[in-house]
Scaffold this motif. Sequence first.
Motif, PDB file in Angstrom:
ATOM      1  N   ALA A 216       4.175   1.585   5.861  1.00 21.69           N
ATOM      2  CA  ALA A 216       5.725   1.780   5.687  1.00 21.69           C
ATOM      3  C   ALA A 216       6.529  -0.226   6.032  1.00 21.69           C
ATOM      4  O   ALA A 216       7.268  -0.819   5.539  1.00 21.69           O
ATOM      5  CB  ALA A 216       6.685   2.779   6.657  1.00 21.69           C
ATOM      6  N   THR A 217       5.728  -0.362   7.225  1.00 19.43           N
ATOM      7  CA  THR A 217       6.563  -1.891   7.886  1.00 19.43           C
ATOM      8  C   THR A 217       5.693  -2.860   7.299  1.00 19.43           C
ATOM      9  O   THR A 217       5.603  -3.501   7.524  1.00 19.43           O
ATOM     10  CB  THR A 217       6.789  -1.423   9.269  1.00 19.43           C
ATOM     11  OG1 THR A 217       5.698  -1.248   9.583  1.00 19.43           O
ATOM     12  CG2 THR A 217       7.641  -0.420  10.225  1.00 19.43           C
ATOM     13  N   GLY A 218       4.434  -2.651   7.025  1.00 15.59           N
ATOM     14  CA  GLY A 218       3.419  -4.289   6.227  1.00 15.59           C
ATOM     15  C   GLY A 218       3.245  -3.775   4.930  1.00 15.59           C
ATOM     16  O   GLY A 218       1.814  -4.792   4.913  1.00 15.59           O
ATOM     17  N   SER A 219       3.801  -3.251   4.208  1.00 16.93           N
ATOM     18  CA  SER A 219       3.393  -3.136   3.089  1.00 16.93           C
ATOM     19  C   SER A 219       4.418  -2.970   1.622  1.00 16.93           C
ATOM     20  O   SER A 219       5.625  -2.887   2.462  1.00 16.93           O
ATOM     21  CB  SER A 219       1.540  -2.401   2.461  1.00 16.93           C
ATOM     22  OG  SER A 219       2.387  -0.717   2.131  1.00 16.93           O
ATOM     23  N   LYS A 220       3.852  -2.863   0.685  1.00 15.24           N
ATOM     24  CA  LYS A 220       4.833  -2.880  -0.516  1.00 15.24           C
ATOM     25  C   LYS A 220       5.152  -1.083  -0.424  1.00 15.24           C
ATOM     26  O   LYS A 220       5.936  -0.668  -1.921  1.00 15.24           O
ATOM     27  CB  LYS A 220       4.698  -3.115  -1.809  1.00 15.24           C
ATOM     28  CG  LYS A 220       4.556  -4.829  -1.528  1.00 15.24           C
ATOM     29  CD  LYS A 220       4.560  -5.927  -2.722  1.00 15.24           C
ATOM     30  CE  LYS A 220       4.615  -7.440  -2.907  1.00 15.24           C
ATOM     31  NZ  LYS A 220       3.925  -8.182  -3.491  1.00 15.24           N
ATOM     32  N   ILE A 221       4.821  -0.480   0.320  1.00 18.79           N
ATOM     33  CA  ILE A 221       4.303   0.878  -0.095  1.00 18.79           C
ATOM     34  C   ILE A 221       6.533   1.307   0.527  1.00 18.79           C
ATOM     35  O   ILE A 221       5.854   1.175   1.940  1.00 18.79           O
ATOM     36  CB  ILE A 221       3.126   2.144   0.353  1.00 18.79           C
ATOM     37  CG1 ILE A 221       2.339   1.492   0.020  1.00 18.79           C
ATOM     38  CG2 ILE A 221       3.804   3.520   0.911  1.00 18.79           C
ATOM     39  CD1 ILE A 221       1.421   1.899   0.512  1.00 18.79           C
ATOM     40  N   CYS A 222       6.632   1.738   0.081  1.00 18.40           N
ATOM     41  CA  CYS A 222       8.346   1.752   0.086  1.00 18.40           C
ATOM     42  C   CYS A 222       8.526   2.951   0.052  1.00 18.40           C
ATOM     43  O   CYS A 222       9.974   3.285   0.134  1.00 18.40           O
ATOM     44  CB  CYS A 222       9.145   0.721  -0.866  1.00 18.40           C
ATOM     45  SG  CYS A 222       8.689  -0.413  -0.836  1.00 18.40           S
ATOM     46  N   LYS A 223       7.848   4.337  -0.378  1.00 16.28           N
ATOM     47  CA  LYS A 223       8.128   5.648  -0.126  1.00 16.28           C
ATOM     48  C   LYS A 223       7.273   6.692  -0.346  1.00 16.28           C
ATOM     49  O   LYS A 223       6.471   6.142  -0.958  1.00 16.28           O
ATOM     50  CB  LYS A 223       8.574   5.335  -1.970  1.00 16.28           C
ATOM     51  CG  LYS A 223       9.054   7.252  -2.699  1.00 16.28           C
ATOM     52  CD  LYS A 223       9.783   7.544  -3.687  1.00 16.28           C
ATOM     53  CE  LYS A 223      10.109   8.788  -4.154  1.00 16.28           C
ATOM     54  NZ  LYS A 223       8.402   9.547  -5.222  1.00 16.28           N
ATOM     55  N   PHE A 224       6.830   7.827   0.184  1.00 17.07           N
ATOM     56  CA  PHE A 224       5.904   8.056   0.960  1.00 17.07           C
ATOM     57  C   PHE A 224       6.661   9.814   0.890  1.00 17.07           C
ATOM     58  O   PHE A 224       7.996  10.514   0.888  1.00 17.07           O
ATOM     59  CB  PHE A 224       5.472   8.267   2.341  1.00 17.07           C
ATOM     60  CG  PHE A 224       4.451   7.127   2.836  1.00 17.07           C
ATOM     61  CD1 PHE A 224       3.428   7.490   2.645  1.00 17.07           C
ATOM     62  CD2 PHE A 224       5.489   5.680   3.341  1.00 17.07           C
ATOM     63  CE1 PHE A 224       2.743   6.573   3.259  1.00 17.07           C
ATOM     64  CE2 PHE A 224       4.660   4.705   3.443  1.00 17.07           C
ATOM     65  CZ  PHE A 224       3.137   5.254   4.076  1.00 17.07           C
ATOM     66  N   ASN A 225       5.876  10.287  -0.410  1.00 20.22           N
ATOM     67  CA  ASN A 225       6.466  12.197  -0.881  1.00 20.22           C
ATOM     68  C   ASN A 225       5.805  12.383  -0.018  1.00 20.22           C
ATOM     69  O   ASN A 225       4.435  13.106   0.445  1.00 20.22           O
ATOM     70  CB  ASN A 225       5.373  12.408  -1.729  1.00 20.22           C
ATOM     71  CG  ASN A 225       6.439  11.742  -3.649  1.00 20.22           C
ATOM     72  OD1 ASN A 225       7.505  10.907  -3.237  1.00 20.22           O
ATOM     73  ND2 ASN A 225       5.794  12.080  -4.108  1.00 20.22           N
ATOM     74  N   ILE A 226       6.849  13.820   0.521  1.00 15.30           N
ATOM     75  CA  ILE A 226       6.121  14.650   1.888  1.00 15.30           C
ATOM     76  C   ILE A 226       6.688  15.867   1.824  1.00 15.30           C
ATOM     77  O   ILE A 226       7.753  16.100   1.492  1.00 15.30           O
ATOM     78  CB  ILE A 226       6.512  13.850   3.183  1.00 15.30           C
ATOM     79  CG1 ILE A 226       6.660  12.614   3.886  1.00 15.30           C
ATOM     80  CG2 ILE A 226       7.044  14.559   4.304  1.00 15.30           C
ATOM     81  CD1 ILE A 226       5.446  12.945   3.598  1.00 15.30           C
ATOM     82  N   GLY A 227       5.741  16.897   1.279  1.00 10.54           N
ATOM     83  CA  GLY A 227       6.323  18.879   1.405  1.00 10.54           C
ATOM     84  C   GLY A 227       5.194  19.196   2.003  1.00 10.54           C
ATOM     85  O   GLY A 227       6.356  20.263   2.360  1.00 10.54           O
ATOM     86  N   THR A 228       3.941  19.973   1.315  1.00  6.77           N
ATOM     87  CA  THR A 228       3.311  20.398   2.924  1.00  6.77           C
ATOM     88  C   THR A 228       3.710  20.559   3.817  1.00  6.77           C
ATOM     89  O   THR A 228       4.158  21.800   4.516  1.00  6.77           O
ATOM     90  CB  THR A 228       1.632  20.060   2.278  1.00  6.77           C
ATOM     91  OG1 THR A 228       1.452  19.964   0.865  1.00  6.77           O
ATOM     92  CG2 THR A 228       1.048  21.056   2.807  1.00  6.77           C
TER      93      THR A 228
END
Length: 280
Positions: A216-228
Motif C-alpha cells: 500500500a505504501t510502496g507500490s502502485k497497488i491503490c485498492k485492496f478488496n477485503i471480504g472474507t
Amino acid sequence: MTLATLAEVLQPALKGNYAVAGLVTLGWEDMRAFVAAAEAEGCPVILQAGPSCRVHTPLPILGKMFRHLAETASVPVVAHLDHGYSVEECRAALDAGFTSLMYDGSRKPLAQNIDETAAIARLAHDAGISCEGEIGFVGYAEGESSAGTDAKEAAQFARETGVDAMAISVGNVHLQQDKQGGLDVARIAEIEALTDVPLVIHGGSGVPVSQRRALATGSKICKFNIGTELRMAFGDALRHAVNSDPGRFDRVAILKETHEPMVRAARTVLSAFGHHQKGA
C-alpha cells in the motif's frame, strides 16, 4: 454529501502512496459499520456490491443504501459494483446511482476482454463515474484456479480500455480464509513499470497484513478488496449474539450487537493501508 467516484479516491492514493479498502458488503449491518469505521479512521472507503450481495438485494435498493450512507458521512464513500459480468448489469448499477463499475471480463480472451471493458469504461465516463477492469484471472479458494497477469498484456489492457483502476492476478485468491499466502512482488513490479493506472488486489483477505501495508505504501497497488475476513468477523459476532440468549428472537436486537465488533474489525483492516502514515 461525500459520495465519490473510484478515480476521486484512487488518484490521491496513487500520488500519496497509500491504498483504499474496497469492503465487500452483504447488507445494511456491515455497510453501516464500514462507513463508521472509515469515519473513525479518517479515511475514504469503497462500499462494494458483489454478485452474492446483488442476488440477495436488488441493485436499485443497494444504490439507495450506499448513497444514503454517503450523504451523511464525513469521509469519501464510493458506491462500487464489484464483478459486473454484462453491459446490462453495469448499466443497471449506473442507473441505480453507483459511482464505480467493475466489469469482469477476465475469463474471456484478451481482445474480447479489452473491447468489452473499454465499452463499459466509455459508458461510465460518459456518465461521470469510474470503471475498474481485470486482466489475468483471480481464482477462488477450493474453486477455479488463477491465471497470472502478464505485464505486457496488462499495459495493453490499461492503454486500450481507459480504465481508472486495473485488477491483477499476482498470487491473490478470492475467498481465502487464512493469510498464509503472499503476493508475487516481482510480477507486481513488472506490471507497474509499464503502466501508471492504479492497481487493485482482489482476494485481499488472503494477503498477510504486513505485505498489505508494504505494498500500500510502496507500490502502485491503490485498492485492496477485503471480504472474507470481515464476513468471518460478522459470523462470529452474530453467533455470539444469538448464543448469549437462546430465547431471544428479535432480529433487530440481535443484529444490533454485531455493529461494534464489525466497526472494530473494519478499523483493523483500514488502519493497515497507510492513509495516516502519509499524512493524507
